[in-house]
Design an enzyme around this catalytic site. Structure first.
Site, PDB file in Angstrom:
ATOM      1  N   GLY A   9      -7.718 -32.743  33.098  1.00 30.45           N
ATOM      2  CA  GLY A   9      -8.577 -31.846  32.308  1.00 30.45           C
ATOM      3  C   GLY A   9      -7.840 -30.585  31.907  1.00 30.45           C
ATOM      4  O   GLY A   9      -8.414 -29.496  31.902  1.00 30.45           O
ATOM      5  N   ASN A  81      -9.326 -31.738  38.385  1.00 26.63           N
ATOM      6  CA  ASN A  81     -10.242 -30.765  37.769  1.00 26.63           C
ATOM      7  C   ASN A  81     -11.128 -31.375  36.686  1.00 26.63           C
ATOM      8  O   ASN A  81     -12.239 -30.897  36.474  1.00 26.63           O
ATOM      9  CB  ASN A  81      -9.370 -29.628  37.193  1.00 26.63           C
ATOM     10  CG  ASN A  81     -10.082 -28.851  36.105  1.00 26.63           C
ATOM     11  OD1 ASN A  81     -10.953 -28.033  36.385  1.00 26.63           O
ATOM     12  ND2 ASN A  81      -9.750 -29.121  34.848  1.00 26.63           N
ATOM     13  N   SER A 132     -18.312 -28.039  42.430  1.00 32.72           N
ATOM     14  CA  SER A 132     -19.176 -27.048  41.784  1.00 32.72           C
ATOM     15  C   SER A 132     -20.081 -26.392  42.822  1.00 32.72           C
ATOM     16  O   SER A 132     -20.507 -27.031  43.783  1.00 32.72           O
ATOM     17  CB  SER A 132     -20.046 -27.723  40.730  1.00 32.72           C
ATOM     18  OG  SER A 132     -21.030 -26.829  40.269  1.00 32.72           O
ATOM     19  N   TYR A 145     -25.063 -34.807  37.737  1.00 37.78           N
ATOM     20  CA  TYR A 145     -23.939 -33.879  37.951  1.00 37.78           C
ATOM     21  C   TYR A 145     -23.859 -33.472  39.427  1.00 37.78           C
ATOM     22  O   TYR A 145     -22.789 -33.528  40.049  1.00 37.78           O
ATOM     23  CB  TYR A 145     -24.124 -32.650  37.057  1.00 37.78           C
ATOM     24  CG  TYR A 145     -22.980 -31.666  37.130  1.00 37.78           C
ATOM     25  CD1 TYR A 145     -21.744 -31.971  36.572  1.00 37.78           C
ATOM     26  CD2 TYR A 145     -23.138 -30.425  37.743  1.00 37.78           C
ATOM     27  CE1 TYR A 145     -20.702 -31.066  36.629  1.00 37.78           C
ATOM     28  CE2 TYR A 145     -22.089 -29.512  37.805  1.00 37.78           C
ATOM     29  CZ  TYR A 145     -20.869 -29.845  37.245  1.00 37.78           C
ATOM     30  OH  TYR A 145     -19.827 -28.951  37.307  1.00 37.78           O
ATOM     31  N   ALA A 147     -25.111 -34.917  42.110  1.00 36.92           N
ATOM     32  CA  ALA A 147     -24.762 -36.018  43.019  1.00 36.92           C
ATOM     33  C   ALA A 147     -23.261 -36.297  42.950  1.00 36.92           C
ATOM     34  O   ALA A 147     -22.618 -36.527  43.976  1.00 36.92           O
ATOM     35  CB  ALA A 147     -25.561 -37.265  42.657  1.00 36.92           C
TER      36      ALA A 147
HETATM   37  N1  LIG Z   1     -17.603 -24.330  33.521  1.00 43.71           N
HETATM   38  C1  LIG Z   1     -18.303 -24.155  34.636  1.00 43.71           C
HETATM   39  O1  LIG Z   1     -19.197 -23.288  34.728  1.00 43.71           O
HETATM   40  C2  LIG Z   1     -18.027 -25.007  35.847  1.00 43.71           C
HETATM   41  C3  LIG Z   1     -18.684 -24.675  37.039  1.00 43.71           C
HETATM   42  C4  LIG Z   1     -18.456 -25.437  38.165  1.00 43.71           C
HETATM   43  C5  LIG Z   1     -17.572 -26.506  38.110  1.00 43.71           C
HETATM   44  N2  LIG Z   1     -16.954 -26.806  36.938  1.00 43.71           N
HETATM   45  C6  LIG Z   1     -16.038 -27.962  36.929  1.00 43.71           C
HETATM   46  O2  LIG Z   1     -14.781 -27.549  36.448  1.00 43.71           O
HETATM   47  C7  LIG Z   1     -14.118 -28.657  35.835  1.00 43.71           C
HETATM   48  C8  LIG Z   1     -13.598 -28.245  34.472  1.00 43.71           C
HETATM   49  O3  LIG Z   1     -14.721 -27.908  33.666  1.00 43.71           O
HETATM   50  P1  LIG Z   1     -14.639 -26.991  32.359  1.00 43.71           P
HETATM   51  O4  LIG Z   1     -15.809 -26.108  32.413  1.00 43.71           O
HETATM   52  O5  LIG Z   1     -13.296 -26.442  32.206  1.00 43.71           O
HETATM   53  O6  LIG Z   1     -14.969 -28.103  31.248  1.00 43.71           O
HETATM   54  P2  LIG Z   1     -14.342 -28.436  29.824  1.00 43.71           P
HETATM   55  O7  LIG Z   1     -13.858 -27.221  29.134  1.00 43.71           O
HETATM   56  O8  LIG Z   1     -15.363 -29.287  29.148  1.00 43.71           O
HETATM   57  O9  LIG Z   1     -13.073 -29.344  30.207  1.00 43.71           O
HETATM   58  C9  LIG Z   1     -13.239 -30.604  30.762  1.00 43.71           C
HETATM   59  C10 LIG Z   1     -11.869 -31.260  30.871  1.00 43.71           C
HETATM   60  O10 LIG Z   1     -12.038 -32.543  31.493  1.00 43.71           O
HETATM   61  C11 LIG Z   1     -11.376 -33.527  30.715  1.00 43.71           C
HETATM   62  N3  LIG Z   1     -12.103 -34.791  30.772  1.00 43.71           N
HETATM   63  C12 LIG Z   1     -13.443 -34.986  30.706  1.00 43.71           C
HETATM   64  N4  LIG Z   1     -13.716 -36.291  30.727  1.00 43.71           N
HETATM   65  C13 LIG Z   1     -12.529 -36.938  30.810  1.00 43.71           C
HETATM   66  C14 LIG Z   1     -12.153 -38.304  30.860  1.00 43.71           C
HETATM   67  N5  LIG Z   1     -13.055 -39.283  30.826  1.00 43.71           N
HETATM   68  N6  LIG Z   1     -10.837 -38.606  30.941  1.00 43.71           N
HETATM   69  C15 LIG Z   1      -9.902 -37.632  30.965  1.00 43.71           C
HETATM   70  N7  LIG Z   1     -10.193 -36.321  30.939  1.00 43.71           N
HETATM   71  C16 LIG Z   1     -11.489 -35.987  30.843  1.00 43.71           C
HETATM   72  C17 LIG Z   1     -11.381 -32.983  29.274  1.00 43.71           C
HETATM   73  O11 LIG Z   1     -10.260 -33.480  28.589  1.00 43.71           O
HETATM   74  P3  LIG Z   1     -10.334 -34.308  27.198  1.00 43.71           P
HETATM   75  O12 LIG Z   1     -11.456 -33.747  26.419  1.00 43.71           O
HETATM   76  O13 LIG Z   1      -8.975 -34.084  26.592  1.00 43.71           O
HETATM   77  O14 LIG Z   1     -10.531 -35.699  27.619  1.00 43.71           O
HETATM   78  C18 LIG Z   1     -11.227 -31.486  29.496  1.00 43.71           C
HETATM   79  O15 LIG Z   1      -9.878 -31.125  29.557  1.00 43.71           O
HETATM   80  C19 LIG Z   1     -15.153 -29.781  35.789  1.00 43.71           C
HETATM   81  O16 LIG Z   1     -14.933 -30.659  36.865  1.00 43.71           O
HETATM   82  C20 LIG Z   1     -16.468 -29.062  35.973  1.00 43.71           C
HETATM   83  O17 LIG Z   1     -17.465 -29.877  36.538  1.00 43.71           O
HETATM   84  C21 LIG Z   1     -17.154 -26.084  35.801  1.00 43.71           C
END
Ligand SMILES: NC(=O)c1ccc[n+]([C@@H]2O[C@H](COP(=O)([O-])OP(=O)(O)OC[C@H]3O[C@@H](n4cnc5c(N)ncnc54)[C@H](OP(=O)(O)O)[C@@H]3O)[C@@H](O)[C@H]2O)c1
Length: 263
Positions: A9, A81, A132, A145, A147
């Site tokens: 990610g 991530n 998270s 999400y 779970a």
């Molecule tokens: N933002 C928040 O408030 C928050 C809070 C708690 C936890 N998190 C966790 O932090 C992590 C990153 O989240 P973010 O907020 O940075 O989200 P984001 O900007 O949407 O980024 C998600 C990343 O995951 C990759 N991804 C998603 N599905 C994929 C797949 N099937 N295969 C390969 N890569 C995949 C995407 O890459 P591509 O699009 O290039 O595939 C992207 O780089 C996640 O695990 C999320 O649950 C986020």
């Protein structure tokens, strides 16, 4: 060069900020994601980026990705991530496909990522799971999400026990709300929202200190931890009250849109 980190990610949000943080701190970064254009751009901008495009829900693609980096002998930090957040909008008409898809992306993928990449993490290395803070309390519509992330929590804690003898550290990360494309879709208030750079900086510092557990911003996560200690009905009434006022707001907005369309 301080070492090599693999980030899933890395094409967006927290992962992309982590990539820049580790590059600035003299790491080689194996950047993963599906977005080939973005990966190409990241590699063009920095020669220490090794781009590999694959879908983490596809075991064959993960295996092929591991083959592509077979020349890289060691991964010092495996940063798991990548993730997706989608909501169950109608619990009574439960969307099993959505549930399975979120579990496949956020949890099931980790088994294959560990199968193919953990062998490259040697003594002194590190595995980081971005879970998270949603796992601290149950939220409405977050059945899938929450779970998937609760599963990550157990996986990380159990793996930590088994990797201790190998001297491989495991860090579990509980971020609060971080401004990224993932949360830009949210239609509710997100208290104490941090930027992805702030999140990346906290993760970088915590991982460098080999901490087992990171949670931030503390002004949010500590309140959540306090609610989790109280009897269930207290959090339930807060969560349901919030959901009700959100639904009222949505209904009012819809009415206004209809009125404007009629004009
Ligand atoms: N933002 C928040 O408030 C928050 C809070 C708690 C936890 N998190 C966790 O932090 C992590 C990153 O989240 P973010 O907020 O940075 O989200 P984001 O900007 O949407 O980024 C998600 C990343 O995951 C990759 N991804 C998603 N599905 C994929 C797949 N099937 N295969 C390969 N890569 C995949 C995407 O890459 P591509 O699009 O290039 O595939 C992207 O780089 C996640 O695990 C999320 O649950 C986020």
């Amino acid at each position: 060069m301080k070492g090599t980190i693999l980030i899933t990610g890395a094409t967006s949000g927290i992962g992309e900020s982590l990539l820049h943080h580790y590059l600035a701190n003299d790491y080689q970064v194996i950047a993963c994601g599906r977005n080939q254009e973005k990966l190409k751009q990241l590699a063009t901008d920095n020669t220490n980026v090794v781009p590999i495009a694959f879908d983490i829900t596809d075991k064959e693609q993960i295996r092929a990705a591991a083959n592509k980096i077979s020349a890289i002998e060691r991964i010092d930090i495996l940063m798991l991530n990548a993730g997706d957040c989608r909501y169950i909008d109608n619990a009574k008409a439960f969307d099993g496909e959505l549930f399975a898809s979120v579990i496949a992306t956020n949890l099931q993928s980790l088994g294959y990522l560990l199968e193919y990449f953990l062998p490259k993490v040697t003594a002194g290395g590190h595995v980081v799971f971005v879970s998270s803070s949603a796992t601290l309390l149950p939220f409405p519509r977050a059945e899938a999400y929450g779970a998937s992330k609760a599963g990550i929590d157990y996986l990380a804690k159990s793996l930590r026990l088994d990797l201790k003898a190998e001297n491989i550290a495991v860090t579990l990360v509980h971020p609060g709300f971080i401004k990224t494309p993932l949360t830009d879709k949210n239609d509710f208030a997100m208290p104490f929202l941090l930027t992805s750079e702030q999140a990346a900086s906290r993760i970088y510092q915590g991982v460098s200190a080999r901490k087992h557990y990171l949670h931030f911003p503390k002004r949010l996560t500590l309140i959540m931890k306090l609610f989790a200690l109280l009897p269930d009905f207290i959090w339930q009434s807060v969560a349901l009250k919030n959901e009700k006022s959100l639904n009222n707001e949505k209904a009012l907005k819809k009415e206004e849109e209809l009125r404007n369309n009629k004009k």
